[in-house]
Design a protein around this motif. Structure first.
Motif: not given
Length: 201
Positions: A110-115, A118-123, A152-157, A164-169
């Motif tokens: 789900q995280s491969a090749g996406k730019d 934020k959207e990748t993390l949500i996916a 936080s994801l929507l309003y706190c930037h 995402l890297k931590k979740v991938e690890v």
């Protein structure tokens, strides 16, 4: 306060009130009554009442015995405990003994090749939720995300790339033959802490 989009009034009102509570602009020092907020929004009391019920279910408002509403206090302890509970639930979803390595690899795709980080993390997080074989547990996790994490994801930037890297690890570790569960849990905690860090700024 923000203007209301009349497509789904109750949800819009709940979202605006939630933002105001989390930002500290609505506290117990402010009137939190249906009539006051109906006047502020230019609405009838019904959508305000429905929004209050949503926020009571999410734990941001407490209905007291005298039927008055109390706003919860949001501080570092609140966010820290929320992160522990959220990350523990996520960890339990991911360490279900019935899951195969292929499921973890699927979530990683789900995280491969996406730019857009934020959207990748949500996916990726939604893919983790869908690993639950129990519909109730999946919805419980998604509802927990909706309280502070999504806000936080929507309003706190937050730094979505690092989170995402931590979740991938954590997911990569779960694909290993000898899994270090401590490493998995600490990366999930760190990822969520990164997302939640902007709430109290």
């Amino acid at each position: 306060m923000d203007k209301i989009d009349f497509k789904n009034i109750k949800d819009e009102v709940a979202e605006v009130i939630k933002r105001e509570i989390i930002a500290g602009r609505i506290t117990n020092e402010h009137p939190i009554t249906q009539s006051y907020l109906a006047k502020q929004f230019g609405l009838s009391r019904m959508p305000i009442r429905e929004a209050f019920n949503t926020l009571i279910q999410e734990g941001l408002l407490i209905k007291q015995n005298n039927r008055k509403l109390k706003v919860i206090t949001i501080n570092e302890h609140t966010i820290s405990r929320y992160n522990e509970i959220l990350s523990s639930t996520e960890f339990l979803l991911l360490t279900n003994p019935l899951l195969s390595k292929a499921k973890y690899q699927f979530v990683l795709t789900q995280s491969a090749g996406k730019d857009n980080d934020k959207e990748t993390l949500i996916a990726v997080i939604h893919s983790i939720a869908h690993l639950a074989s129990d519909h109730y547990i999946k919805n419980l996790f998604l509802n927990m995300l909706n309280v502070f994490w999504t806000h936080s994801l929507l309003y706190c930037h937050p730094d979505c790339r690092t989170a995402l890297k931590k979740v991938e690890v954590a997911l990569t570790e779960l694909c290993q033959k000898d899994v270090d569960l401590t490493k998995v849990k600490s990366n999930l905690l760190s990822a969520n802490q990164i997302i939640l860090s902007g709430i109290l700024l």
